[in-house]
Each structure stands twice: as structure tokens, then as C-alpha cells.
Scaffold this active site. Structure first.
Site, PDB file in Angstrom:
ATOM      1  N   ARG A  98      -4.614  32.476 -19.173  1.00 23.54           N
ATOM      2  CA  ARG A  98      -4.805  33.707 -18.094  1.00 23.54           C
ATOM      3  C   ARG A  98      -4.055  34.815 -18.128  1.00 23.54           C
ATOM      4  O   ARG A  98      -2.998  34.511 -18.064  1.00 23.54           O
ATOM      5  CB  ARG A  98      -5.126  32.874 -16.170  1.00 23.54           C
ATOM      6  CG  ARG A  98      -5.361  33.789 -15.389  1.00 23.54           C
ATOM      7  CD  ARG A  98      -6.688  34.444 -15.654  1.00 23.54           C
ATOM      8  NE  ARG A  98      -7.320  35.314 -14.682  1.00 23.54           N
ATOM      9  CZ  ARG A  98      -8.115  36.031 -14.716  1.00 23.54           C
ATOM     10  NH1 ARG A  98      -9.125  36.142 -15.423  1.00 23.54           N
ATOM     11  NH2 ARG A  98      -8.311  37.173 -13.530  1.00 23.54           N
ATOM     12  N   GLU A 103       0.937  -1.432   0.267  1.00 22.03           N
ATOM     13  CA  GLU A 103       0.081   0.077  -0.140  1.00 22.03           C
ATOM     14  C   GLU A 103       0.994   1.698   0.010  1.00 22.03           C
ATOM     15  O   GLU A 103       0.484   2.616  -0.634  1.00 22.03           O
ATOM     16  CB  GLU A 103      -1.260   0.267   0.914  1.00 22.03           C
ATOM     17  CG  GLU A 103      -2.326   1.268   1.433  1.00 22.03           C
ATOM     18  CD  GLU A 103      -2.667   0.896   2.458  1.00 22.03           C
ATOM     19  OE1 GLU A 103      -3.717  -0.175   2.284  1.00 22.03           O
ATOM     20  OE2 GLU A 103      -2.846   2.161   3.364  1.00 22.03           O
ATOM     21  N   GLN A 116       6.969  35.860 -12.894  1.00 22.98           N
ATOM     22  CA  GLN A 116       8.335  34.595 -12.242  1.00 22.98           C
ATOM     23  C   GLN A 116       7.713  34.220 -11.414  1.00 22.98           C
ATOM     24  O   GLN A 116       8.250  33.462 -11.488  1.00 22.98           O
ATOM     25  CB  GLN A 116       9.445  35.859 -12.012  1.00 22.98           C
ATOM     26  CG  GLN A 116      10.678  35.188 -11.388  1.00 22.98           C
ATOM     27  CD  GLN A 116      11.711  35.474 -11.370  1.00 22.98           C
ATOM     28  OE1 GLN A 116      11.857  36.761 -10.065  1.00 22.98           O
ATOM     29  NE2 GLN A 116      12.817  35.695 -11.721  1.00 22.98           N
TER      30      GLN A 116
END
Length: 380
Positions: free
Chosen positions: A269, A243, A280
């Protein structure tokens, strides 16, 4: 170590990605309703997802840890329903694998084909109200009575509990022996004395049902015990090794998909007369997301490879689990921040990744537990 997938691994991963992508229909509705979909579960079974690591003799694909992780990662990259995949991984690694590795021939023959096909669903019950990280403090008991064991106790946070056909229950057969007194039993959902509690509401992994179960003089045939009496701790440890590596590959795929979605958003956008990607501060945050993803991926692949080679991988597994879980939370937070207000809206699905990621630092050993294991591996 060379982790470049071979042709067979690549082909299977591509098919897993295609299946995952095909299961995205109606996701928003399923998430809002917190609905587990058995039809999708069966489609996962038909593909082989529910038996990836199970031996071929028992009906599985017999994949090693790395191959299994590559398939799960690819499925998660395509499928936005991480709850479905989480349930599938809990079913496979915490239930099917213990049965395959420690169950008797009759039990394997009776259960595994139907678990692998998706006809049946399995759940793992070890956590208790007073025994979370300290699994050796279990209060659930299993007392031998002739050809049966009689189980009494309460289990909490049972993944797949509300829909499970069979539940793997850990109980103490000899409390005086501590963790050497734990044993594991496969309990039929319809056994008298077993009651499944109401589903828990939760902010993530919405389509993966979770509930407590109650055992009140629940009789279980001794033939349903996995391994010998007192082998429960070893069985649980083995399932956790599966797991903590392969399940967490799901978060790699989720982060990969999330990163691609976020990059697409910041490229289109525009703010202050230029794309967000040209800012930046935005570009650096994207770079950090990529760094966390690739670092976690390499650690997980290394842990899988060491396991597959039969090497001691305790330290590597804890490093990988810790890195993946904490990276998934931070990347989800960064994705929300970079999407702005739209990242906080349920309709876009961006915020859902945070809810899915939050429990990753708790289940399969908390981050604190894994830091302890790492420190121990360093001789501290």
C-alpha cells in the site's frame, strides 16, 4: 528454558498448519451465517485435534502442554476460522480432559473415543446468570435420589451448547460446603428435563455456537459423576489450567497470521509516494505488534513447560493468559488502523480478528481476576 520444538513437534505442527489452511474454504459464508460445520469438526477429529492431550489409553495423542499448544498455535496460524478452533479447545480442555482425568473406566470407554473422533461434541456448563467469575456462587443443585442425581438450575454462555451431544454440568451437591460442595456430571443432551436455549448472537467467534441450558428435574445417573462428590472445584481448576495455557495458543497463531497479513499490506500500500512500511509511525506500530506477540508467546511457553515439569505454575499461567488476551485485542486494533478503511470492512476479514479477540479477556478468568492471582502470587 529452551522452547525450540523438536523434530516430532515441528512435524505435527506443520501438519496442523496444513489442515487449518485447508479448512478456510467458504469461511466468509460460515461467519455471516454463524454456522457450525460438523464435517469440518470430524476432519479435526480425524487429525487428532480433539484428543491432543488425552492419554493414548483413551484414544488420544497424550501430548504434554507445550506440544499441545504448539499444535493449536500452528492450526490457528493456518485457519482463519477461530470459532471452529475455539469450539474444539472448549470440547477438549473443558470436557474431554476432565472425563479422561476424573471419569470412571466405564464413562471413559463409553464417551472418549466418540468425543475424540469428532462423532460427538461436548460442552462445558458452569457459568450462571448470577455466577460468572464467582463460580463458587453456583445455584444449580444436584440432589441424590437413589441411583440418580436430580439437577435443577440455569447455565448461561455454554460454548457448543446448541450442537453438543454431552454437556459437563457443575452443580452443588451440598450448598452448605461452598466450593467444597461442587460436583461435576456428564449429562446426555437428550436427557428429560434438559433444554437448550436459543443461540446467542455475538460479534466474534461466529462459528462457535453459544447458548444457555435449562435443567428442570433432570435425572442423571450417579455413574456419570466425575470423581467424588465435592470434587467439582478441583476438576474445574484442572480443566482451567489446560484451557488458560493451551487454548490461548490459538490466539498466538491468530496474531502471527494477522501480523504477516498486515506486513504484506503496508509493504504494498503506497501513500505519499512511498510504501506505508516506510512511514516511521507505521513501522513502529508493526514493531509493537511483534513485541506483544513474542512476549506473550514466551510467557505461554514458559507456563506450559512449568506445568509439564510438575512445577507450581499458577503465577505463570495467569501471566500468560493475561498477556495473550490483552495483546490479541491491541494487535487486532493496530491491524485495523494500519489497513485503514479497508480494515473496517467485513470482506477483508481484518476486523473479524477484533471480534474474536474481545471475549478473551473475559472467559477463562477475566483480566481483573488474573491480576488478582498475579498479585497473590507476589505475596500481596
Amino acid at each position: 528454558m529452551d522452547f525450540e520444538p523438536n523434530q516430532e513437534q515441528r512435524a505435527l505442527a506443520e501438519r496442523a498448519f496444513e489442515l487449518g489452511s485447508a479448512l478456510n474454504g467458504g469461511l466468509a459464508e460460515r461467519v455471516r451465517a454463524g454456522r457450525f460445520d460438523r464435517d469440518m469438526w470430524r476432519r479435526c477429529g480425524e487429525f487428532g485435534l480433539l484428543g491432543l492431550s488425552v492419554p493414548t489409553a483413551d484414544g488420544g495423542l497424550d501430548l504434554d502442554s507445550l506440544s499441545t499448544s504448539l499444535v493449536i498455535e500452528a492450526f490457528a496460524k493456518g485457519c482463519q476460522d477461530l470459532g471452529l478452533l475455539f469450539s474444539a479447545c472448549a470440547h477438549l480442555f473443558a470436557c474431554a480432559m476432565p472425563i479422561a482425568e476424573h471419569g470412571g473406566p466405564e464413562l471413559r470407554t463409553r464417551l472418549l473415543p466418540r468425543l475424540i473422533s469428532g462423532e460427538w461434541i461436548a460442552a462445558n456448563a458452569i457459568t450462571e446468570p448470577e455466577a460468572g467469575s464467582d463460580v463458587h456462587a453456583l445455584r444449580t443443585t444436584a440432589i441424590r435420589d437413589g441411583a440418580d442425581y436430580v439437577l435443577n438450575g440455569v447455565k448461561s454462555f455454554v460454548t457448543n451448547g446448541p450442537v453438543a451431544d454431552h454437556i459437563l454440568v457443575y452443580a452443588s451437591t451440598n450448598p452448605a460446603d461452598g466450593h467444597f460442595g461442587l460436583s461435576a456430571f456428564v449429562v446426555d443432551r437428550h436427557s428429560p428435563g434438559l433444554t437448550v436455549g436459543p443461540s446467542f448472537a455475538k460479534p466474534g467467534l461466529a462459528t462457535s455456537p453459544l447458548s444457555p441450558i435449562y435443567l428442570d428435574d433432570c435425572r442423571v445417573p450417579a455413574a456419570n459423576r466425575l470423581g467424588a462428590e465435592g470434587a467439582g472445584s478441583t476438576i474445574f481448576g484442572s480443566s482451567m489450567a489446560w484451557e488458560r495455557t493451551c487454548l490461548f495458543a490459538a490466539y498466538l497463531g491468530s496474531m502471527d497470521r494477522q501480523l504477516a497479513q498486515t506486513i504484506a499490506h503496508v509493504r504494498t500500500r503506497r501513500q505519499f509516494r512511498k510504501p506505508l512500511s516506510r512511514q516511521q509511525a507505521v513501522a513502529h506500530r508493526i514493531a509493537d505488534m511483534k513485541l506483544r506477540l513474542e512476549s506473550a508467546r514466551l510467557l505461554l511457553y514458559r507456563a506450559c513447560t512449568r506445568r509439564d515439569r510438575g512445577m507450581d505454575s499458577t503465577l505463570e499461567v495467569s501471566l500468560a493468559k493475561l498477556a495473550v488476551s490483552e495483546a490479541s485485542i491491541q494487535n487486532a486494533l493496530d491491524a485495523i488502523q494500519l489497513h485503514g478503511a479497508t480494515g473496517f470492512l467485513s470482506e477483508g476479514g481484518v476486523v473479524d480478528a477484533l471480534g474474536d479477540a474481545l471475549p478473551s479477556t473475559i472467559f477463562s478468568g477475566t483480566s481483573e481476576i488474573h491480576r488478582d492471582l498475579i498479585a497473590r502470587g507476589l505475596g500481596l
